[in-house]
Design a protein around this motif. Structure first.
Motif, short mmCIF file in Angstrom:
data_model
loop_
_atom_site.label_atom_id
_atom_site.label_comp_id
_atom_site.label_asym_id
_atom_site.label_seq_id
_atom_site.Cartn_x
_atom_site.Cartn_y
_atom_site.Cartn_z
N SER A 16 0.82 -1.20 0.00
CA SER A 16 0.00 0.00 0.00
C SER A 16 0.86 1.26 0.00
N LEU A 17 0.31 2.31 -0.56
CA LEU A 17 0.90 3.64 -0.51
C LEU A 17 -0.22 4.65 -0.42
N ARG A 18 0.09 5.80 0.14
CA ARG A 18 -0.86 6.90 0.14
C ARG A 18 -0.21 8.13 -0.48
N LEU A 19 -0.82 8.61 -1.53
CA LEU A 19 -0.36 9.83 -2.18
C LEU A 19 -1.11 11.02 -1.61
N SER A 20 -0.42 12.13 -1.53
CA SER A 20 -1.02 13.37 -1.04
C SER A 20 -0.85 14.46 -2.08
N CYS A 21 -1.78 15.39 -2.08
CA CYS A 21 -1.70 16.53 -2.99
C CYS A 21 -2.20 17.76 -2.27
N ALA A 22 -1.30 18.64 -1.91
CA ALA A 22 -1.66 19.88 -1.23
C ALA A 22 -1.98 20.96 -2.26
N VAL A 23 -3.08 21.63 -2.06
CA VAL A 23 -3.56 22.63 -3.02
C VAL A 23 -3.54 24.01 -2.39
N SER A 24 -3.11 24.97 -3.16
CA SER A 24 -3.18 26.36 -2.71
C SER A 24 -3.45 27.26 -3.90
N GLY A 25 -4.12 28.36 -3.62
CA GLY A 25 -4.34 29.35 -4.66
C GLY A 25 -5.60 29.18 -5.46
N LEU A 26 -6.39 28.18 -5.14
CA LEU A 26 -7.64 27.95 -5.86
C LEU A 26 -8.83 28.17 -4.94
N THR A 27 -9.91 28.60 -5.54
CA THR A 27 -11.16 28.69 -4.79
C THR A 27 -11.73 27.30 -4.62
N PHE A 28 -12.01 26.93 -3.38
CA PHE A 28 -12.40 25.55 -3.13
C PHE A 28 -13.86 25.28 -3.45
N SER A 29 -14.60 26.34 -3.66
CA SER A 29 -15.96 26.13 -4.14
C SER A 29 -15.89 25.54 -5.55
#
Length: 125
Positions: A16-29
């Motif tokens: 197993s592995l878990r990938l992560s993706c951090a987001v910034s600068g976008l409107t989350f709506s």
């Protein structure tokens, strides 16, 4: 806008592995996050997507029952939990995000304007 993907690595088949993706600068709506992958010599393919607000998810058939996509709104991070990995899951995995993507088009990579840098997942026998 920045997407920072992490979590790839070398794992044995069945692991197993878990990938992560951090987001910034976008409107989350109305944000949609997708995961795509590209294996050596193959075209990029859709893996999974999640609607940030409603949590609706979609998976390509080959990962159903093994992969789980999720998101942590507070951390502004999306995840792809990958279990029972197979040799054919070996690829560079990319997270992508954009707003306002129609549900019917979440599997189309051309709908996403923002992409992470890719993280390599290698599954060994």
């Amino acid at each position: 806008v920045q997407l920072q993907a992490s979590g790839g690595g070398l794992v044995q088949a069945g692991g197993s592995l878990r990938l992560s993706c951090a987001v910034s600068g976008l409107t989350f709506s109305r944000l949609v996050m997708g995961w795509f992958r590209q294996a050596p010599g193959k075209e990029r393919e859709f893996v999974s997507s999640i609607m940030w607000n409603g949590g609706n998810t979609r998976y390509t058939d080959s990962v159903k029952g093994r992969f789980t996509i999720s998101r942590d709104k507070a951390k502004m991070t999306g995840y792809l939990e990958m279990n029972n990995l197979k040799l054919e899951d070996t690829a560079v995995y990319y997270c992508a995000a954009d707003t306002g993507i129609l549900t019917s088009r979440v599997a189309n990579g051309n709908e996403y304007d923002y992409w992470g840098q890719g993280t390599l997942v290698t599954v060994s026998s």
